[in-house]
Design an enzyme around this catalytic site. Structure first.
Site, short mmCIF file in Angstrom:
data_model
loop_
_atom_site.label_atom_id
_atom_site.label_comp_id
_atom_site.label_asym_id
_atom_site.label_seq_id
_atom_site.Cartn_x
_atom_site.Cartn_y
_atom_site.Cartn_z
N HIS A 194 8.65 79.36 56.28
CA HIS A 194 7.79 80.53 56.13
C HIS A 194 7.51 81.19 57.47
CE1 HIS A 194 7.30 78.98 52.05
NE2 HIS A 194 7.28 80.27 51.79
N GLU A 438 13.18 78.06 41.12
CA GLU A 438 13.23 77.52 42.48
C GLU A 438 13.60 76.04 42.51
OE1 GLU A 438 10.29 79.55 45.20
OE2 GLU A 438 8.96 79.00 43.55
N ASP A 462 13.72 77.93 48.18
CA ASP A 462 13.33 76.64 47.63
C ASP A 462 14.44 76.02 46.79
OD1 ASP A 462 10.77 75.91 48.61
OD2 ASP A 462 9.95 77.62 47.53
N CYS A 509 15.00 86.77 45.03
CA CYS A 509 14.01 87.22 46.02
C CYS A 509 13.94 86.30 47.22
CB CYS A 509 12.63 87.39 45.38
SG CYS A 509 11.93 85.84 44.80
C1 PEP Z 1 11.93 81.27 47.71
O1 PEP Z 1 11.62 80.07 47.63
O2 PEP Z 1 13.12 81.66 47.81
C2 PEP Z 1 10.89 82.31 47.72
C3 PEP Z 1 11.20 83.57 47.63
O3 PEP Z 1 9.60 81.91 47.87
P1 PEP Z 1 9.01 81.38 49.26
O4 PEP Z 1 10.04 81.64 50.33
O5 PEP Z 1 7.75 82.10 49.54
O6 PEP Z 1 8.81 79.92 49.01
MG MG Z 2 9.62 79.57 47.10
#
Ligand code: PEP
Ligand code: MG
Length: 577
Positions: A194, A438, A462, A509
């Site tokens: 993140h 995920e 994820d 995403c």
């Molecule tokens: C992901 O896991 O790809 C996602 C978009 O969520 P995050 O990166 O916030 O875990």
């Molecule tokens: Mg995620």
């Protein structure tokens, strides 16, 4: 001496500037003995450092009353003032210096450790949280003792600043949105951590996983950060510097050219309409999303509203943030993901998360935490539903894995709706609810999702982490984190195929959606909906405009059938030719 460090570039681009080391002063404290005759001078040194920090706090208070800083900031300064003047911080370490003949820094950190331990035993979560304030106050005093300035120096017109840190949390990085830095480097971190994702939203070059940049680079050294080539050049010689200045100029020209595509519709050569949406962390990110032509927000990571603050955002405060984004998008879709706290997005003081989980990525994270804390969840759902009146909002739920979880979530949403109805508060009764894919089990059991939800969104960050059992934030295993692993490709392709056949909208995403190397592969798998960091929108659009989705399909089918990574890489190169 000039030398090169290698890492993982999380954003492209080139920055040239002076190093500014971000220190975690408490980690750097030495312990040494002093002679008895040095005791008074050592005590005086500590007294002066405490006075200097008192002055610093007074200065901040003064600046605040003349500016428009939020009221909580004043309260936060008052708490720091009280901690600083409390005898447990200002007097006990002096006694230790006199009795133990130790240096001031060490006495202070020892006393801090005692206090932190006491705070850990307090039951009241608010008081327990004050532990972080004690650490911050001690850090300020230590920085003065160690001769390091407390405040970070942002870039100016004359000089670009590059942050060099051992590690940065997502919460640290989001604070940098208000300063301007030309680039940053960290020793730790993975490409889809993140921290890296937030770094992307700063729109500056960044290289993580450099292993020892923080130890090797000295304050103010000249650095070149090349995010695309994954390198940092320390003290470059003149010819290298000149070459990079040229490259930097070319990169800027390319960036400006792409801007011309802002209002062009992303349509493939064979006429397919593609949706290119933006991922955002905070309402302010909307500006960048719109500047880059986003036609929707595909992922609003709402948990960032919970970080870097005392306490939790109230329903009204959350409502205002969601309303702002919905209204700002002016009727175009906004997908608010319910908060995904846990793992690397840690919120001090929240029950369940404040304990040290044995394995946070597999623990009480995201929807699991929301279902365990229904009051917090309902507050957020009410805020989202209220905001749905002001635009086109969808709800997206992270980390779902089972039918029971989906059903419980839907019950919670129904409860939030009922409570608003009872109070006569309007909301969009037909609001769509989607689930994130995920976890491998979610792909293998995707029928459960399709039958219960209105849309799906694949969180590849994820999905890769859980499929390959590779912690996305751990640089020690980052070489194993592979979006092109045959198992990952098969899972993504299977999710897209099944959803397309059932006519349930599906998006990607995760970071793969904004990776230009993968745009054609995803188009060839049948993906029509991408959501990514705004900085990638225009380059991905350019790639979409030059792609024939139907013609890509046979080669992509060969990719998904292959077990041979070299063959997969070769086919990917051919797709991108
Ligand atoms: C992901 O896991 O790809 C996602 C978009 O969520 P995050 O990166 O916030 O875990
Ligand atoms: Mg995620």
């Amino acid at each position: 001496m000039s030398f090169i460090l290698h890492g993982i570039g999380v954003t492209g681009g080139i920055a040239i500037g002076r190093a500014q080391l971000v220190s975690h002063a408490t980690l750097e404290v030495a312990h040494y003995a002093i002679r008895p005759e040095q005791v008074p001078a050592e005590i005086a040194r500590l007294t002066q450092a405490i006075h200097a920090v008192q002055k610093e706090l007074e200065g901040l208070h003064g600046a605040m009353t003349s500016g428009d800083a939020p009221a909580e900031f004043g309260a936060f300064l008052d708490v720091h003032w009280m901690i600083l003047t409390d005898p447990t911080i200002s007097e006990t370490p002096k006694r230790m210096i006199a009795e133990l003949h130790c240096n001031a820094e060490w006495a202070l950190t020892q006393q801090m450790a005692v206090l932190v331990e006491q705070f850990d035993t307090i039951e009241d979560p608010y008081l327990r949280e004050r532990k972080a304030d004690v650490v911050q106050v001690v850090e300020r005093v230590l920085k003065v003792l160690l001769g390091k300035p407390g405040a970070l120096r942002a870039s100016s017109a004359e000089e670009q600043t590059i942050l060099v840190a051992h590690d940065l949390s997502p919460a640290d990085v989001i604070q940098f949105k208000t300063h301007h830095f030309a680039a940053f480097l960290t020793d730790l971190g993975g490409v889809t951590s993140h921290t890296a994702i937030v770094a992307r939203s700063l729109n500056v070059p960044a290289v993580v996983a450099t292993h020892n940049a923080r130890a090797l680079i000295r304050e103010n050294e000249l650095l070149i950060v090349d995010g695309a080539k994954n390198v940092v050049i320390v003290n470059p010689d003149r010819s290298v510097l000149a070459e990079y200045r040229l490259k930097q100029g070319e990169f800027e020209i390319e960036r400006k050219k792409l801007k011309r595509l802002k209002t062009t519709r992303p349509t493939t050569l064979d006429g397919l309409e593609i949706e290119l949406f933006a991922n955002i962390e905070l309402p302010d990110d909307l500006t960048q999303a719109l500047e880059n032509g986003a036609t929707g927000v595909g992922l609003f990571r709402s948990e960032f509203l919970f970080l870097n603050r005392q306490g939790l955002p109230s329903e009204d405060e959350q409502f205002e943030a969601y309303r702002q984004v919905a209204a700002g998008m002016d009727g175009r879709p906004v997908t608010v993901r319910t908060f995904d706290l846990g793992a690397d997005k840690h919120k001090e003081g929240l029950d369940g998360l404040s304990r040290v989980a044995p394995n946070p990525a597999l623990g009480l994270r995201a929807i699991r935490f929301c279902l365990a804390e229904p009051k917090l969840f309902i507050t957020q759902l009410r805020a989202i539903l209220r905001a749905s009146q002001y635009g086109n909002i969808n709800i997206l739920v992270p980390m779902l894995v089972s039918a029971a979880e989906i059903d419980q979530t839907l019950v919670m949403i129904a409860r939030a709706k009922d409570s608003l109805r009872e109070q006569g508060v309007p909301f969009d009764a037909g609001i769509k609810v989607g689930g994130m894919i995920e976890i491998p089990a979610a792909v293998l059991g995707i029928g459960t999702f399709i039958r219960r939800l209105d849309f799906l969104s694949i969180g590849t960050n994820d999905l890769i982490q859980y499929t390959l059992a590779v912690d996305r934030a751990d640089e020690a295993v980052s070489h194993l984190y592979d979006p092109l692993h045959p198992a990952v490709l098969r899972l993504i392709a299977m999710a897209i195929d099944t959803a397309n056949k059932a006519n349930v909208p599906i998006a990607v995403c995760g970071e793969m959606a904004g990776d230009l190397r993968l745009t054609r592969m995803l188009l060839g798998m049948g993906l029509r909906h991408f959501s990514m960091h705004p900085a990638h929108l225009l380059e991905v659009k350019q790639r979409v405009l030059g792609s024939d989705a139907a013609a890509l399909r046979p080669m992509v089918n060969r990719m998904r059938r292959s077990d041979d990574p070299e063959r997969v890489a070769e086919l990917l190169d051919r797709l991108n030719d």
